[in-house]
Design a protein around this motif. Structure first.
Motif, short mmCIF file in Angstrom:
data_model
loop_
_atom_site.label_atom_id
_atom_site.label_comp_id
_atom_site.label_asym_id
_atom_site.label_seq_id
_atom_site.Cartn_x
_atom_site.Cartn_y
_atom_site.Cartn_z
N HIS A 118 0.85 -1.22 -0.15
CA HIS A 118 0.07 0.05 -0.02
C HIS A 118 0.92 1.32 0.11
O HIS A 118 1.42 1.65 1.14
N PRO A 119 0.97 1.86 -1.23
CA PRO A 119 1.76 3.01 -1.23
C PRO A 119 1.42 4.37 -0.26
O PRO A 119 0.09 4.47 -0.45
N VAL A 120 2.05 4.87 0.23
CA VAL A 120 1.77 6.27 0.80
C VAL A 120 1.64 7.27 -0.31
O VAL A 120 2.71 7.51 -1.19
N ALA A 121 0.32 7.64 -0.29
CA ALA A 121 0.25 8.91 -1.49
C ALA A 121 0.99 10.08 -1.29
O ALA A 121 1.33 10.66 -0.40
N ARG A 122 1.73 10.23 -2.52
CA ARG A 122 2.66 11.63 -2.45
C ARG A 122 1.91 12.60 -3.90
O ARG A 122 2.50 12.28 -4.82
N PRO A 123 0.96 13.12 -3.87
CA PRO A 123 0.39 13.91 -4.80
C PRO A 123 1.36 14.81 -5.65
O PRO A 123 2.16 15.51 -4.67
N GLY A 124 1.58 14.89 -6.80
CA GLY A 124 2.52 15.89 -7.54
C GLY A 124 3.87 15.09 -7.75
O GLY A 124 5.04 15.89 -8.07
N LEU A 125 4.05 14.17 -6.91
CA LEU A 125 5.63 13.45 -6.99
C LEU A 125 5.96 12.95 -8.40
O LEU A 125 4.97 12.15 -9.05
N THR A 126 7.09 13.36 -8.93
CA THR A 126 7.54 13.14 -10.27
C THR A 126 8.84 12.57 -10.10
O THR A 126 9.69 12.97 -9.18
N VAL A 127 9.37 11.52 -11.17
CA VAL A 127 10.65 11.18 -10.87
C VAL A 127 11.15 11.44 -12.33
O VAL A 127 10.80 11.41 -13.43
N GLY A 128 12.66 11.98 -12.21
CA GLY A 128 13.49 12.71 -13.27
C GLY A 128 13.88 11.35 -13.94
O GLY A 128 14.40 10.47 -13.50
N ILE A 129 13.89 11.49 -15.43
CA ILE A 129 14.51 10.55 -16.25
C ILE A 129 15.82 11.30 -16.82
O ILE A 129 15.93 12.25 -17.01
N ALA A 130 16.94 10.34 -17.19
CA ALA A 130 18.15 10.94 -17.71
C ALA A 130 17.79 12.03 -18.85
O ALA A 130 18.62 12.67 -19.35
N ASN A 131 16.91 11.63 -19.77
CA ASN A 131 16.46 12.39 -20.73
C ASN A 131 15.70 13.75 -20.62
O ASN A 131 15.50 14.51 -21.61
N GLY A 132 15.72 14.12 -19.38
CA GLY A 132 15.14 15.38 -18.96
C GLY A 132 13.63 15.41 -18.63
O GLY A 132 13.03 16.23 -18.13
N ASP A 133 12.72 14.18 -19.19
CA ASP A 133 11.51 14.06 -18.94
C ASP A 133 11.33 13.62 -17.43
O ASP A 133 12.06 13.64 -16.77
N ARG A 134 9.86 13.79 -17.03
CA ARG A 134 9.50 13.17 -15.75
C ARG A 134 8.32 12.57 -15.69
O ARG A 134 7.53 12.66 -16.73
N VAL A 135 8.27 11.45 -14.93
CA VAL A 135 7.44 10.30 -14.90
C VAL A 135 6.42 10.56 -13.56
O VAL A 135 7.15 10.53 -12.37
N PRO A 136 5.20 10.57 -13.41
CA PRO A 136 4.61 10.79 -12.23
C PRO A 136 4.59 9.41 -11.46
O PRO A 136 4.71 8.50 -12.04
N SER A 137 4.67 9.51 -10.28
CA SER A 137 4.76 8.31 -9.22
C SER A 137 3.36 8.56 -8.34
O SER A 137 3.22 9.35 -7.93
N THR A 138 3.00 7.37 -8.21
CA THR A 138 1.73 7.52 -7.44
C THR A 138 1.98 7.32 -5.84
O THR A 138 1.01 7.51 -4.83
N GLY A 139 3.18 7.22 -5.28
CA GLY A 139 3.58 7.36 -4.04
C GLY A 139 5.01 6.18 -3.82
O GLY A 139 5.62 5.84 -4.65
N ILE A 140 4.88 5.95 -2.65
CA ILE A 140 6.11 5.24 -1.93
C ILE A 140 5.56 4.20 -1.03
O ILE A 140 4.79 4.39 -0.01
N CYS A 141 5.97 3.00 -1.41
CA CYS A 141 5.62 1.87 -0.44
C CYS A 141 6.67 1.86 0.50
O CYS A 141 7.94 1.53 0.39
N LYS A 142 6.49 2.07 1.73
CA LYS A 142 7.33 2.48 2.89
C LYS A 142 7.97 0.98 3.43
O LYS A 142 7.22 0.26 3.71
N ALA A 143 9.20 0.78 3.72
CA ALA A 143 9.71 -0.35 4.77
C ALA A 143 9.35 -1.71 4.20
O ALA A 143 8.85 -2.43 4.89
N VAL A 144 9.61 -1.82 2.88
CA VAL A 144 9.27 -3.11 2.27
C VAL A 144 10.37 -4.02 2.68
O VAL A 144 11.54 -3.80 2.34
N SER A 145 9.92 -5.36 3.01
CA SER A 145 11.17 -6.30 3.48
C SER A 145 11.09 -7.07 2.31
O SER A 145 10.26 -7.87 1.61
#
Length: 181
Positions: A118-145
């Motif tokens: 269950h990812p913790v929602a992070r509205p507006g979170l984007t991840v940078g790509i080496a070519n300069g583009d950005r991809v939206p992320s729906t959130g972060i799954c915290k402390a995954v074993s």
């Protein structure tokens, strides 16, 4: 030099490495090093080379750092130089890319759902790509074993629509093994 009990790696000091280089010895065993020796070294394997750099107080923390993923990891383009391995989350085996060009670790949206993460929602979170583009992320799954062989790790995984790999282990995971230079 034998590793201490419970240690993952044999550690050579900078001085020991320099002396072995001067003496023409293998870093992994006491024999003379050559390309031919490399084929037959009894101690060959995958090794981690760690420098003696101390962490600077000015070094950015993971929270301050730009989250980025390599274009190859995002697109899932296989290359002969890529390090791929099987990671286990729960009892599920996942094909994983180790990518030193990615700042953090990432999991495919569908894989996270399938595993019940269950990812913790992070509205507006984007991840940078080496070519300069950005991809939206729906959130972060915290402390995954997760497990690789007999080694256990706990990581935060950014959720992305990846193509080709279900999981990408980046520099945040590599840091758990020692300093990343």
């Amino acid at each position: 030099m034998k590793p201490p009990a419970g240690s993952r790696f044999t550690r050579l000091s900078t001085e020991e490495m320099a002396q072995r280089r001067l003496d023409g010895l293998c870093y992994n065993c006491p024999k003379k090093f050559s390309r031919e020796h490399l084929k037959h070294c009894t101690m060959k394997g995958i090794y981690l080379l760690v420098g003696d750099l101390e962490e600077s107080e000015d070094a950015p923390s993971d929270d301050d750092q730009e989250v980025a993923i390599s274009l190859l990891a995002l697109a899932g383009v296989p290359a002969s130089q890529t390090l791929r391995l099987t990671t286990t989350i729960g009892e599920v085996h996942i094909q994983t890319l180790v990518d030193s060009s990615s700042t953090h670790s990432f999991i495919v949206t569908e894989t996270g759902s399938r595993l019940g993460l269950h990812p913790v929602a992070r509205p507006g979170l984007t991840v940078g790509i080496a070519n300069g583009d950005r991809v939206p992320s729906t959130g972060i799954c915290k402390a995954v074993s997760l497990r690789i062989g007999n080694e256990h790790f706990v990581l935060d995984l950014y959720v992305l629509p990846l193509g080709g790999y279900e999981l990408v282990l980046g520099c945040d995971w590599l840091r758990t093994l020692g300093h990343v230079l």
